[in-house]
Design a protein around this motif. Structure first.
Motif, PDB file in Angstrom:
ATOM      1  N   GLU A 131     -27.710 -14.978   1.939  1.00  0.00           N
ATOM      2  CA  GLU A 131     -27.395 -16.454   1.322  1.00  0.00           C
ATOM      3  C   GLU A 131     -28.119 -16.668   0.263  1.00  0.00           C
ATOM      4  OE1 GLU A 131     -28.064 -19.849   3.781  1.00  0.00           O
ATOM      5  OE2 GLU A 131     -27.370 -21.265   2.177  1.00  0.00           O
ATOM      6  N   ASN A 176     -23.911 -21.350  -2.235  1.00  0.00           N
ATOM      7  CA  ASN A 176     -23.940 -22.759  -1.913  1.00  0.00           C
ATOM      8  C   ASN A 176     -22.920 -23.636  -3.001  1.00  0.00           C
ATOM      9  OD1 ASN A 176     -25.371 -23.450   0.597  1.00  0.00           O
ATOM     10  ND2 ASN A 176     -26.730 -22.119  -0.699  1.00  0.00           N
ATOM     11  N   GLU A 190     -20.046 -21.331   0.619  1.00  0.00           N
ATOM     12  CA  GLU A 190     -20.567 -22.406   1.428  1.00  0.00           C
ATOM     13  C   GLU A 190     -20.584 -23.771   1.027  1.00  0.00           C
ATOM     14  OE1 GLU A 190     -24.632 -21.898   2.946  1.00  0.00           O
ATOM     15  OE2 GLU A 190     -24.325 -19.611   3.554  1.00  0.00           O
ATOM     16  N   ASP A 235     -21.012 -25.389   6.035  1.00  0.00           N
ATOM     17  CA  ASP A 235     -22.614 -25.161   6.282  1.00  0.00           C
ATOM     18  C   ASP A 235     -22.877 -26.476   7.138  1.00  0.00           C
ATOM     19  OD1 ASP A 235     -25.134 -24.410   5.763  1.00  0.00           O
ATOM     20  OD2 ASP A 235     -25.016 -24.623   3.639  1.00  0.00           O
ATOM     21  N   LYS A 269     -21.427 -22.101  10.205  1.00  0.00           N
ATOM     22  CA  LYS A 269     -23.130 -22.166  10.207  1.00  0.00           C
ATOM     23  C   LYS A 269     -23.668 -23.439  11.112  1.00  0.00           C
ATOM     24  CE  LYS A 269     -25.286 -20.550   6.803  1.00  0.00           C
ATOM     25  NZ  LYS A 269     -26.108 -20.038   5.622  1.00  0.00           N
TER      26      LYS A 269
HETATM   27 CA    CA Z   1     -26.372 -23.036   2.859  1.00  0.00          CA
END
Ligand code: CA
Ligand code: C2E
Ligand code: CA
Length: 721
Positions: free
Chosen positions: A489, A548, A580, A610, A631
């Protein structure tokens, strides 16, 4: 009515005269304070709580007109009345031009006259304050008498002309005519200013003086009466002059007929009415009937000026509704309008007549509270307003619940002018929103510091993009069954020139609010792709990187194109990129997020939801995103060992996801106990400090790609068993 009056007068006899007269007033209680020269007067005006000022025209060598001019020049808006003597002809005009509100001839002055002028002047100076109250719409002169009587004031120095006009008027209005005749300039102006007539008919020539001057003065003093000017002869110049002076119409004496006079009078009255209506429109918010932004600002300015003089307090409330946008989006504008109207009514019903309620636009309301004696009562009002707003609102189709946040600031405690009190109240409202919605907050200096800090940070953030102060750190994501690296990530870091390394929690929210997240996100995407290309070129095993994205980026039309072209530029297969987005960001606009995520999926890009489990309707949403990766939020993983309810949530999330054929990532894994549990529930992927903290790209070497990254102790223990 009580009035604190300053008398600037050097002559003792005149002082005694005025003092005796003020003792004889009928409905006015006057507290007289004397200054015997202009300097003393000036000082008292600035210090004491004076409401009206009487100034003698002559004090020694000095002139009262200069005194008035000087005070007006320094912005003093106190009403001033000039006292003139028998031989001071023409002074009245000069005084009005200098800014005096009125004048009084000392010769023959009696209590009744003094009272009328004092009362008139004082209410005139407060006129706007009174009329600005939304409950009492501005009305500078009374509407026509109920019984249909036409009240006409005729100002005419020629008696023959008076009789002639009277005859014509009688023809028109018959017994409904209430005609008052005044022949001299001075009493005429006073009569006009009393505003008790429907229309004023004034002769162009008033002895040595001009009737238009009278119109001009009256208009200048705020009189909104319709005026019709009578002239001896007609020409275009007089016509224009009359209009410029503020007259509504003018008629040539020799040509006047009854129908003409009738038409002219009715027209003049109608025109003034529509002008008044227009003036009101300019002040009133059409939807709610509250004061609009301009009117609010004017009122605030005035209230502060008044408070400055009276050494009193003004409180300003800014009120922001919480769920207005949602109501508007869900039920449409008509419903939103109903909501605003209802809230407006509730606000108005819960303040005092001396307070002003306004709408600044959208769902932003404001209340200016004048004559505030104690701050606690303002808090009590805010409390009451919040409770009122919280009651469900019927919007036709259904009832909705809205709340509000209120920020409050005071003059002079928190601000010394209108601009700064608005900023302070806004800061208080904003600070309150950050903490807890549905509350009210008084401004404090710390709020200001925090707001300033945010502003500075925002400024720095802008610079950070240009000066490339950002870096991406990468945190491994590992396959729970094999311990092998699957991907990373990408997490943003900011090398602040002063504060050092700054974590995203300190600036992402700010970046979202200021939309700086868009260029920052673009940079993160580009940098991620460049890194993926570098690993590929170095022949590393293939891994994905998750980037993200925030809701704000999803609002940009160009996002899909941006992602596509960035991947293409680096010649990367879409499967290496993961996007995400948090569950709560999706909930901001589910339809649009759904559409975009489906597009990404169709391109072959991985999509991860997320912070899963923290939103409202997690499980329902899962079905909408086939192929997504879930997640599980860090907070559930953290308490997995101690909290049975968290264990239950994690367990059912994993089971549910697997039912729908979705992969699950557990983030924030910090110890082997957590890992054990996740493994027992067949979670797919883990990420957390136990395996590795986020690290810079330069720290990522071959070993990370080839080793089993799960802790040895765990594997060994299993092997022994
Ligand atoms: Ca994240
Ligand atoms: P997130 O997406 O939930 O990212 C995971 C956060 O958890 C990261 O914090 C990471 O350092 C931290 N973390 C990872 N493992 C552990 C662990 O075992 N224990 C604990 N206590 N924490 C762990 P970080 O890097 O400070 O990022 C915070 C948040 O900032 C992220 O939360 C994400 O929402 C946001 N963010 C970071 N980078 C970006 C970005 O490029 N774009 C956007 N829009 N948001 C970003
Ligand atoms: Ca997360």
């Amino acid at each position: 009515m009580h009035l604190r009056v300053l008398l600037v007068e050097d002559d003792d006899d005149d002082y005694l005269l005025i003092r005796d007269l003020t003792g004889d007033l009928r409905d006015l209680e006057v507290e007289l304070i004397r200054a015997s020269d202009y300097d003393a007067g000036l000082k008292l005006l600035l210090d004491a709580n004076i409401q009206t000022c009487l100034v003698d025209f002559r004090i020694g060598e000095a002139s009262g007109v200069d005194f008035v001019r000087k005070l007006k020049g320094i912005g003093c808006d106190l009403p001033m009345i000039l006292l003139t003597g028998a031989d001071d002809t023409g002074v009245d005009r000069e005084a009005l031009a200098a800014g005096a509100a009125n004048f009084l001839d000392k010769a023959g002055l009696d209590a009744e006259r003094l009272e009328r002028v004092l009362r008139y002047t004082a209410t005139q100076s407060q006129r706007v304050d009174v009329s600005l109250s939304p409950m009492a719409p501005a009305s500078a002169f009374p509407s026509p008498a109920e019984d249909g009587t036409m009240r006409i004031l005729l100002i005419e120095d020629d008696e023959d002309d008076y009789f002639l006009t009277k005859e014509l008027l009688s023809d028109v209005f018959g017994r409904q005519l209430a005609l008052e005749w005044v022949s001299a300039w001075q009493p005429a102006l006073e009569r006009v200013l009393e505003g008790r007539h429907d229309v004023v008919v004034v002769d162009y020539r008033l002895g040595a003086r001009n009737g238009l001057e009278l119109v001009r003065e009256a208009v200048h003093l705020g009189c909104g009466m319709p005026f019709i000017v009578l002239t001896g002869e007609g020409n275009r110049e007089i016509d224009l002059e009359a209009m410029h002076a503020g007259a509504t119409d003018y008629l040539v004496k020799g040509e006047i007929t009854a129908p003409l006079l009738d038409r002219s009078i009715r027209y003049a009255i109608e025109r003034r009415k529509s002008e008044r209506h227009l003036a009101q429109l300019a002040q009133i918010d059409q939807l709610t009937g509250l004061a609009n932004r301009y009117h609010f600002r004017e009122f605030l300015d005035r209230s502060i000026a008044l408070a400055k003089r009276q050494q009193s307090k003004v409180a300003l409330m800014l009120i922001d509704l919480n769920r207005f946008k949602a109501v508007n989006d869900t039920y449409g504008h008509a419903a939103g309008d109903l909501l605003l109207k209802e809230i407006a009514g509730r606000l108005r019903r819960n303040v005092r007549p001396c307070d002003l309620v306004g709408r600044l636009g959208g769902d932003e309301f404001t209340i200016v509270m004048t004559e505030v004696d104690d701050v606690a009562s303002v808090g009590a009002t805010a409390e009451r307003l919040l409770a009122e707003i919280r009651h469900p609102v019927n919007i036709g189709i259904c009832e909705v619940d809205v709340g509000a946040s209120i920020g409050i600031a005071h003059y002079p405690d928190d601000a010394n002018c209108a601009d700064s009190i608005i900023v302070s109240a806004d800061t208080a409202m904003y600070a309150g929103k950050g903490q807890q919605v549905g509350c009210f907050h008084f401004y404090t200096p710390e709020m200001h510091q925090r707001a300033t800090h945010r502003l500075e940070l925002e400024r720095d953030l802008r610079r950070a993009i240009r000066q490339q102060q950002f870096e991406l750190f990468f945190q491994p994501q590992v396959d729970l069954s094999s311990g092998r690296l699957l991907g990373f990530e990408a997490l943003l870091r900011w090398h602040h020139p002063e504060f050092g390394l700054v974590a995203p929690n300190e600036f992402i929210e700010l970046a979202e609010e200021s939309s700086l997240i868009v260029p920052i996100g673009e940079w993160a995407l580009e940098t991620t792709c460049a890194q993926l290309a570098a690993w590929r070129d170095a022949h590393m095993p293939e891994v994905h990187v998750a980037v993200n994205f925030s809701a704000r980026q999803f609002q940009d039309d160009g996002l899909l194109d941006l992602v596509r072209t960035t991947l293409a530029r680096h010649d990367l297969p879409p499967r290496l990129l993961e996007i995400e987005i948090t569950e709560s960001d999706i909930l901001q606009n589910p339809a649009e997020a759904n559409r975009l995520l489906t597009c990404f999926s169709d391109l072959g890009i991985r999509v991860a939801l997320d912070d899963f489990g923290t939103g409202y309707s997690s499980l329902n949403h899962l079905r909408a995103f086939p192929g997504a990766i879930i997640k599980i939020d860090r907070s559930f993983v953290r308490d997995i060992e101690t909290s049975t309810s968290n264990r239950a949530i994690v367990q059912s999330l994993i089971a549910m996801a697997h039912d729908l054929d979705l992969k699950v990532v557990a983030e924030g894994v910090e110890n082997t106990g957590q890992l054990d549990y996740l493994r027992s529930r067949t979670c797919d992927i883990v990420q957390g400090f136990l395996i590795s903290r986020p690290i810079p790209a330069s720290a990522i070497g071959w070993e990370l790609f080839s080793d089993n990254l799960l802790p040895r102790t765990f594997s060994e223990a299993e092997a022994v068993a």
